[in-house]
Scaffold this motif. Structure first.
Motif, short mmCIF file in Angstrom:
data_model
loop_
_atom_site.label_atom_id
_atom_site.label_comp_id
_atom_site.label_asym_id
_atom_site.label_seq_id
_atom_site.Cartn_x
_atom_site.Cartn_y
_atom_site.Cartn_z
N VAL A 45 2.71 -9.70 -6.88
CA VAL A 45 2.85 -8.51 -6.03
C VAL A 45 2.31 -7.31 -6.79
O VAL A 45 2.55 -7.18 -8.01
CB VAL A 45 4.33 -8.21 -5.71
CG1 VAL A 45 4.44 -7.30 -4.49
CG2 VAL A 45 5.12 -9.48 -5.51
N GLU A 46 1.58 -6.44 -6.13
CA GLU A 46 1.17 -5.20 -6.78
C GLU A 46 1.23 -4.03 -5.81
O GLU A 46 1.10 -4.18 -4.60
CB GLU A 46 -0.23 -5.33 -7.40
CG GLU A 46 -1.32 -5.64 -6.42
CD GLU A 46 -2.71 -5.67 -7.05
OE1 GLU A 46 -2.90 -5.21 -8.19
OE2 GLU A 46 -3.62 -6.16 -6.36
N LEU A 47 1.48 -2.86 -6.40
CA LEU A 47 1.44 -1.63 -5.63
C LEU A 47 0.00 -1.10 -5.69
O LEU A 47 -0.57 -1.01 -6.77
CB LEU A 47 2.40 -0.59 -6.23
CG LEU A 47 3.87 -0.98 -6.26
CD1 LEU A 47 4.70 0.10 -6.95
CD2 LEU A 47 4.41 -1.22 -4.85
N VAL A 48 -0.58 -0.77 -4.55
CA VAL A 48 -1.97 -0.31 -4.50
C VAL A 48 -2.06 0.96 -3.64
O VAL A 48 -1.08 1.33 -2.99
CB VAL A 48 -2.89 -1.40 -3.88
CG1 VAL A 48 -2.85 -2.69 -4.70
CG2 VAL A 48 -2.50 -1.67 -2.43
N SER A 49 -3.21 1.60 -3.69
CA SER A 49 -3.45 2.71 -2.76
C SER A 49 -4.91 2.67 -2.32
O SER A 49 -5.73 1.99 -2.95
CB SER A 49 -3.14 4.06 -3.44
OG SER A 49 -4.26 4.52 -4.15
N ALA A 50 -5.22 3.38 -1.26
CA ALA A 50 -6.60 3.38 -0.75
C ALA A 50 -7.54 4.03 -1.75
O ALA A 50 -8.74 3.72 -1.78
CB ALA A 50 -6.66 4.13 0.59
N GLU A 51 -7.00 4.91 -2.60
CA GLU A 51 -7.83 5.66 -3.55
C GLU A 51 -7.94 4.99 -4.90
O GLU A 51 -8.75 5.42 -5.74
CB GLU A 51 -7.27 7.07 -3.73
CG GLU A 51 -7.25 7.90 -2.44
CD GLU A 51 -6.10 7.55 -1.51
OE1 GLU A 51 -5.08 7.04 -2.02
OE2 GLU A 51 -6.22 7.75 -0.29
N GLY A 52 -7.12 3.98 -5.15
CA GLY A 52 -7.12 3.33 -6.47
C GLY A 52 -5.90 3.73 -7.27
O GLY A 52 -4.92 4.23 -6.72
N LYS A 53 -6.01 3.52 -8.59
CA LYS A 53 -4.88 3.78 -9.49
C LYS A 53 -4.51 5.27 -9.46
O LYS A 53 -5.33 6.12 -9.77
CB LYS A 53 -5.29 3.37 -10.91
CG LYS A 53 -4.21 3.47 -11.96
CD LYS A 53 -4.71 2.88 -13.29
CE LYS A 53 -3.90 3.37 -14.47
NZ LYS A 53 -2.48 2.95 -14.45
N ARG A 54 -3.30 5.56 -9.08
CA ARG A 54 -2.82 6.94 -9.07
C ARG A 54 -1.32 6.97 -8.82
O ARG A 54 -0.73 5.98 -8.38
CB ARG A 54 -3.54 7.78 -8.01
CG ARG A 54 -3.15 7.47 -6.56
CD ARG A 54 -3.88 8.40 -5.59
NE ARG A 54 -3.52 8.14 -4.20
CZ ARG A 54 -2.67 8.89 -3.49
NH1 ARG A 54 -2.09 9.94 -4.01
NH2 ARG A 54 -2.40 8.60 -2.23
N SER A 55 -0.72 8.10 -9.13
CA SER A 55 0.70 8.29 -8.89
C SER A 55 0.88 8.80 -7.46
O SER A 55 0.29 9.81 -7.09
CB SER A 55 1.24 9.31 -9.90
OG SER A 55 2.59 9.56 -9.66
N VAL A 56 1.66 8.09 -6.67
CA VAL A 56 1.77 8.42 -5.25
C VAL A 56 3.18 8.93 -4.94
O VAL A 56 4.16 8.22 -5.13
CB VAL A 56 1.46 7.17 -4.38
CG1 VAL A 56 1.39 7.57 -2.91
CG2 VAL A 56 0.17 6.49 -4.83
N PRO A 57 3.28 10.18 -4.46
CA PRO A 57 4.61 10.74 -4.15
C PRO A 57 5.19 10.15 -2.87
O PRO A 57 4.50 10.03 -1.86
CB PRO A 57 4.34 12.24 -3.98
CG PRO A 57 2.90 12.33 -3.59
CD PRO A 57 2.19 11.15 -4.21
N VAL B 269 0.82 -1.22 0.00
CA VAL B 269 0.00 0.00 0.00
C VAL B 269 0.85 1.26 0.00
O VAL B 269 1.72 1.42 0.86
CB VAL B 269 -0.89 0.08 1.26
CG1 VAL B 269 -1.93 1.18 1.10
CG2 VAL B 269 -1.55 -1.24 1.54
N LEU B 270 0.59 2.15 -0.93
CA LEU B 270 1.28 3.43 -0.97
C LEU B 270 0.36 4.55 -0.47
O LEU B 270 -0.85 4.49 -0.68
CB LEU B 270 1.72 3.75 -2.40
CG LEU B 270 2.55 2.68 -3.11
CD1 LEU B 270 2.91 3.13 -4.52
CD2 LEU B 270 3.80 2.33 -2.31
N PHE B 271 0.94 5.53 0.20
CA PHE B 271 0.19 6.74 0.58
C PHE B 271 1.14 7.92 0.45
O PHE B 271 2.38 7.72 0.43
CB PHE B 271 -0.38 6.62 2.00
CG PHE B 271 0.65 6.34 3.06
CD1 PHE B 271 1.35 7.38 3.66
CD2 PHE B 271 0.94 5.03 3.45
CE1 PHE B 271 2.32 7.13 4.63
CE2 PHE B 271 1.92 4.77 4.42
CZ PHE B 271 2.60 5.83 5.01
N ASP B 272 0.62 9.11 0.34
CA ASP B 272 1.46 10.31 0.15
C ASP B 272 2.52 10.42 1.25
O ASP B 272 2.18 10.42 2.44
CB ASP B 272 0.60 11.58 0.15
CG ASP B 272 -0.25 11.68 -1.11
OD1 ASP B 272 -0.36 10.65 -1.83
OD2 ASP B 272 -0.79 12.77 -1.38
#
Lengths: 259, 259
Positions: free
Chosen positions: A72-84, A42-45
């Motif tokens: 393995v996948e990179l995910v975020s709580a908001e869905g597909k997006r570029s995460v800094p 999980v990625l977050f800002d």
């Protein structure tokens, strides 16, 4: 005669090397081993690059060595997006939305920032900001799902603790966050990797993400894949994985003024 | 009386802890230390995430702890572009074009892929493809510039060796590439970090990038910043940095059939 001895020695050496090599190729015992393991990182800002990518790469290499038994996948709580990432670092593309009920492992990294201070780029501020998103409520769902293991690295434990998810659970985080972890109701344990139960595993500072991932690879796929990744990465699991079992050591500081 | 003893013990402990803490805060000796260190981490198609980002993050943290005495950027031979990592991993944005004459450090990572085979996604194929770009000729320029240190991690050494840049130079790479490194004319040394001269430093497998970067932080900024990064990352430099100096060990296998 000396030549004969050298020849004998070289044969003996060759044999001694051949024997462990042969047993290393033995068919693995597949009892209790997963055929497929899916990992969501999980990625977050403001996330910490190594917290996220060290486990990402360990699991990816485990997939390579197991013939794609691990995905393995990179995910975020908001869905597909570029995460800094934090500290002005590069962004990573989250490919999809975190699914708290997808069986497998969810890795929660910490934040990269200044350890303390009042600026927006401190670790506590970045974690606080992440807590305002839907991430922790999704992790809460995951922690209630028997098919999911939640693994945290470094400040990832604090992020969960801030939302009360580690109340009375054993966990570890970066040494600079251990007091905060305790203040948030968790039971801090000084170990590189802490397994509170099979479905909650936490790691200490940044590089302990390597150990968290190698431990989970060994647990889910067995020691041979973990060993292959260790050889490729030139890194060996460090420290005993602490678990709430076995004989507990005597606490010599209990009931004394000095602690 | 026992209370008095406990009090004395606690005072002695407090003092023993306070003394090293005080000397740790001593003003650093700034002789031979850089005021500004610029680090370029070079990306190429199929690069290994950890090879590149472990040094990136060590240098970034060193910048944080030194009040921005270290600056780090991701670059590519082609300039600003999104560069895909190997094994289908995420892309990273190179912010600018590699400048071979910018004083400081250039980090060359290896590739992430299958260790062997005939498919395009093997490490040798990815490195071969990178060699067809202008990257190695730019690194050659950098190696001829007295203001630049070139540091390789894992397959990064092989990439340079493939283009003859490590001819008769001491170097290390991932164990799986040591024979190829030797075949390409380099002098392979079994160490985690090898410093052929001050301006050529190489690292072994993937995670040795942490050691390469921590060694260079210590060399350029001194031990206090390196130690602070070690504490934050919970990782301590591993292995002696091999250098072409001092007493060389006797080679007991020289002139024997067994080697």
């Amino acid at each position: 005669m000396r030549k004969m001895f050298a020849l004998f020695l070289s044969l003996a050496l060759a044999l001694s090397l051949a024997v462990p090599a042969a047993s290393a190729n033995a068919a693995p015992d597949n009892q209790n081993r997963k055929d497929n393991l899916h990992v969501q990182v999980v990625l977050f800002d403001g996330f910490d690059l190594l917290d996220a990518l060290a486990p990402y790469e360990v699991f990816t290499a485990a997939g390579m060595y197991s013939g794609d038994k691990v995905t393995v996948e990179l995910v975020s709580a908001e869905g597909k997006r570029s995460v800094p990432s934090g500290l002005g670092g590069p962004s990573l593309e989250a490919k999809s939305k975190l699914d708290p009920h997808q069986p497998g492992i969810i890795v929660v990294p910490g934040a990269a920032g200044k350890p303390a201070g009042n600026t927006p780029d401190t670790i506590p501020n970045l974690l606080w900001k992440a807590k305002q998103t839907s991430l922790t409520s999704m992790i809460k769902q995951a922690m209630n799902d028997k098919e999911v293991t939640v693994a945290t690295v470094c400040g990832g434990s604090l992020l969960l603790a801030m939302d009360g998810l580690l109340k009375d659970r054993h966990a570890v985080t970066n040494p600079i966050g251990m007091a905060a972890l305790s203040a948030a109701g968790a039971i801090p344990v000084e170990a590189r990797v802490v397994e509170d139960g099979p479905r909650l595993v936490s790691g200490g500072g940044v590089t302990s993400g390597l150990d968290v991932a190698l431990y989970l690879v060994e647990r889910e796929l067995g020691p041979q894949i973990a060993n292959a990744v260790e050889n490729l990465f030139q890194y060996e699991q460090r420290g005993t994985v602490w678990k709430a079992e076995g004989t507990a050591p005597i606490d010599f500081f209990k009931n004394t003024a000095v602690k």
